[in-house]
Design an enzyme around this catalytic site. Structure first.
Site, PDB file in Angstrom:
ATOM      1  N   LEU A 139      39.281  39.188  54.710  1.00 32.54           N
ATOM      2  CA  LEU A 139      39.954  40.011  53.694  1.00 32.54           C
ATOM      3  C   LEU A 139      39.872  39.374  52.311  1.00 32.54           C
ATOM      4  CD1 LEU A 139      43.281  41.895  53.871  1.00 32.54           C
ATOM      5  CD2 LEU A 139      43.074  40.089  52.164  1.00 32.54           C
ATOM      6  N   ASN A 179      41.377  39.849  48.302  1.00 30.61           N
ATOM      7  CA  ASN A 179      42.222  40.612  47.390  1.00 30.61           C
ATOM      8  C   ASN A 179      42.134  40.037  45.978  1.00 30.61           C
ATOM      9  OD1 ASN A 179      44.047  38.760  49.044  1.00 30.61           O
ATOM     10  ND2 ASN A 179      45.552  39.394  47.534  1.00 30.61           N
ATOM     11  N   ASP A 180      43.223  39.652  45.333  1.00 30.71           N
ATOM     12  CA  ASP A 180      43.250  39.420  43.889  1.00 30.71           C
ATOM     13  C   ASP A 180      42.122  38.533  43.372  1.00 30.71           C
ATOM     14  OD1 ASP A 180      45.667  40.490  44.642  1.00 30.71           O
ATOM     15  OD2 ASP A 180      46.889  39.086  43.501  1.00 30.71           O
ATOM     16  N   GLN A 226      41.364  35.692  46.171  1.00 33.77           N
ATOM     17  CA  GLN A 226      42.149  35.522  47.376  1.00 33.77           C
ATOM     18  C   GLN A 226      41.308  35.920  48.587  1.00 33.77           C
ATOM     19  OE1 GLN A 226      46.146  34.988  47.214  1.00 33.77           O
ATOM     20  NE2 GLN A 226      44.867  33.755  45.880  1.00 33.77           N
ATOM     21  N   TYR A 234      48.305  31.287  46.493  1.00 29.02           N
ATOM     22  CA  TYR A 234      48.405  32.583  45.843  1.00 29.02           C
ATOM     23  C   TYR A 234      47.775  32.537  44.447  1.00 29.02           C
ATOM     24  CZ  TYR A 234      51.251  34.828  49.475  1.00 29.02           C
ATOM     25  OH  TYR A 234      51.691  35.404  50.636  1.00 29.02           O
ATOM     26  N   SER A 235      47.925  33.626  43.710  1.00 30.56           N
ATOM     27  CA  SER A 235      47.129  33.841  42.498  1.00 30.56           C
ATOM     28  C   SER A 235      47.448  32.866  41.374  1.00 30.56           C
ATOM     29  CB  SER A 235      47.321  35.276  42.003  1.00 30.56           C
ATOM     30  OG  SER A 235      46.758  36.185  42.909  1.00 30.56           O
ATOM     31  N   ARG A 261      55.578  33.725  40.598  1.00 35.06           N
ATOM     32  CA  ARG A 261      54.182  33.414  40.937  1.00 35.06           C
ATOM     33  C   ARG A 261      53.194  33.964  39.905  1.00 35.06           C
ATOM     34  NH1 ARG A 261      55.990  37.233  44.755  1.00 35.06           N
ATOM     35  NH2 ARG A 261      55.012  39.300  44.576  1.00 35.06           N
ATOM     36  N   ASP A 262      51.926  33.647  40.177  1.00 35.43           N
ATOM     37  CA  ASP A 262      50.758  34.172  39.459  1.00 35.43           C
ATOM     38  C   ASP A 262      50.682  33.691  38.008  1.00 35.43           C
ATOM     39  OD1 ASP A 262      50.665  35.568  41.849  1.00 35.43           O
ATOM     40  OD2 ASP A 262      51.317  37.461  40.976  1.00 35.43           O
ATOM     41  N   GLU A 287      53.831  41.458  38.889  1.00 38.80           N
ATOM     42  CA  GLU A 287      52.856  40.514  39.414  1.00 38.80           C
ATOM     43  C   GLU A 287      51.691  40.364  38.450  1.00 38.80           C
ATOM     44  OE1 GLU A 287      52.695  40.559  44.108  1.00 38.80           O
ATOM     45  OE2 GLU A 287      51.933  42.447  43.295  1.00 38.80           O
TER      46      GLU A 287
END
Length: 473
Positions: free
Chosen positions: A26, A28-29, A45, A88-89, A148-149, A202
């Site tokens: 998978l 994602n970002d 990600q 995470y991002s 986050r991020d 986000e």
């Protein structure tokens, strides 16, 4: 450090030809977009071991032309106590000859509670990264574990970062932090006033474009309607002026970046020519599984887009380098489509293609551009002139997409459409990027001709079609 660059890409007819997608697992970002030491770097990600939102690594790709991408060793794996449940991002930074990654480490306890740590990693060669540990140890007072991020930049001798946050009252905001050295950070204020229905912002990004401050971010809202909980995840932007000294962002309304079905978590970079480029994720946090899960992979990134400002609008235009993918041009003569009739456009090739078409019609005319037409997959762009509404309509039972419709009200005449179609995606740019529609799609039959149906007379001109194909770098 885990190295999965040797993995062969899964064979699948829906596998993209010119969009970044994972070899397996998978995606994602997009994270850490940067031009560093002569090349563009994109991290993203990635769960290498499945098609679910777990086990998030930072995968890494590099390009010198934004067209041909080289897969590099995994940059980050969730193997430390402060990122054990996901890297995470975050962002990438050029500092003192090194490539630094500032990212969120995610940790869950046995009860499912979340803790977040903003962490640094460093590389001297752009390939192998050493973790330096947390630089913001947990969530600051007044905020939950949804903190986050980080997206950071340097200005006037200091480092600044915008970070997505959730207050303890469960409302969302974006905070501004500053640091002299990327290690000691201080929060200096909130940039967005919380909305009642918004529980999280986000993936914030703050940059200057044509003298204005622009913030892109993803707004997550939840409302109760007729006794049912309705959740919406929308990527958008705000234009205004940033006062770093007082942590104030005076801005206009939140506008949606993309009106298609599959667009989220965009991030930007500044290239050596001074262009502000954006890449997003073709997905959403909550959606049905894609049909490619059966083959062991899912999701992809958008193609890069060039950003410009026009008044109060942020325009997204197709990356100009994409012209290098074009094969032999197919040109169709100008044509008049009479009221109540349809016209077929040029036959499209297998795989990927680009269509550029100009339209002349009264502002209250109704017309539909049918991109795919079939029981297995239908996709169309519909303009309802009387309502001033432009909508993307799709039906794909294989993907659980049953007669879906999504659109926006527009206050202008549609004069030009640019379509970029890959094996399982479509990106539509309206009037040089005033509006954009991005969606995944999964046709099972062979290529056919797009067609346009018109309720009132429409004139089509400057009709160009190109096959798109990767060539050796």
């Amino acid at each position: 450090m885990l190295d999965r660059t040797v993995l062969d890409a899964i064979e699948d007819p829906w596998r993209q030809s010119f969009h970044l997608c994972p070899a397996r697992g998978l995606m994602n970002d997009p994270n850490g977009l940067i031009f560093w030491q002569g090349a563009y770097h994109v991290f993203y990600q990635w769960n290498p071991d499945g098609c679910v939102h777990q086990n998030k690594h930072w995968a890494h790709a590099r390009s010198t032309d934004l067209i041909h991408w080289e897969s590099l060793p995994v940059a980050l794996a969730p193997d430390a106590v402060y990122d054990a449940h996901g890297c995470y991002s975050g962002c990438a930074l050029d500092f003192d000859g090194a490539l630094l990654l500032l990212y969120s480490g995610n940790v869950r306890d046995e009860a499912g509670g979340r803790s977040s740590y903003q962490c640094l990693a460093r590389s001297r060669d752009g390939l192998h990264f050493d973790k330096l540990g947390p630089v913001i140890d947990g969530s600051p007072s007044g905020y939950t574990g949804h903190f986050r991020d980080p997206k950071a930049w340097r200005e006037a001798g200091n480092w600044y970062a915008v970070i997505g946050a959730q207050r303890e009252d469960l409302s969302g905001t974006v905070v501004l932090a500053t640091s002299p050295d990327l290690h000691d950070w201080k929060l200096i204020g909130e940039l967005i006033e919380p909305e009642e229905s918004c529980y999280m912002y986000e993936c914030p990004d703050l940059f200057v474009l044509d003298g204005c401050s622009v913030m892109t971010c993803c707004k997550q809202t939840q409302e109760v309607r007729a006794g049912n909980i309705y959740r919406e995840d929308v990527a958008g932007y705000m234009i205004g002026q940033m006062d770093l000294g007082h942590a104030r962002f005076s801005h206009g309304t939140f506008r949606q970046l993309d009106h298609g079905f599959d667009f989220y978590a965009p991030q930007t970079l500044l290239d050596p020519a001074g262009r502000r480029l954006l890449i997003g994720w073709m997905g959403l946090p909550t959606q049905p599984e894609t049909p490619t899960v059966a083959s062991g992979w899912t999701h992809c990134l958008t193609m890069p887009r060039e950003l410009t400002l026009e008044g109060e609008r942020l325009l997204q235009r197709p990356l100009r380098e994409l012209k290098h993918l074009r094969g032999d041009e197919i040109r169709m003569p100008d044509v008049e489509v009479e009221a109540g009739t349809a016209i077929s456009l040029p036959q499209v090739p297998e795989g990927a293609w680009e269509l550029d078409i100009s339209i002349e019609a009264s502002i209250d005319a109704d017309w539909v551009l049918h991109i795919y037409s079939g029981e297995d997959q239908s996709l169309s762009l519909a303009y309802e002139g009387g309502q001033g509404r432009l909508s993307l309509v799709r039906h794909c039972p294989a993907a659980g997409q049953i007669h879906e419709r999504k659109g926006c009200d527009i206050g202008f005449r549609v004069e030009r459409l640019q379509l970029f179609v890959d094996r399982s995606s479509v990106e539509i740019f309206v009037n040089n990027g005033i509006e954009v529609f991005t969606t995944r799609c999964y046709p099972t039959s062979g290529p056919s001709s797009p067609r346009l149906t018109a309720a009132q007379s429409v004139a089509l001109h400057d009709i160009h079609l190109w096959p798109l194909a990767q060539r050796p770098a």
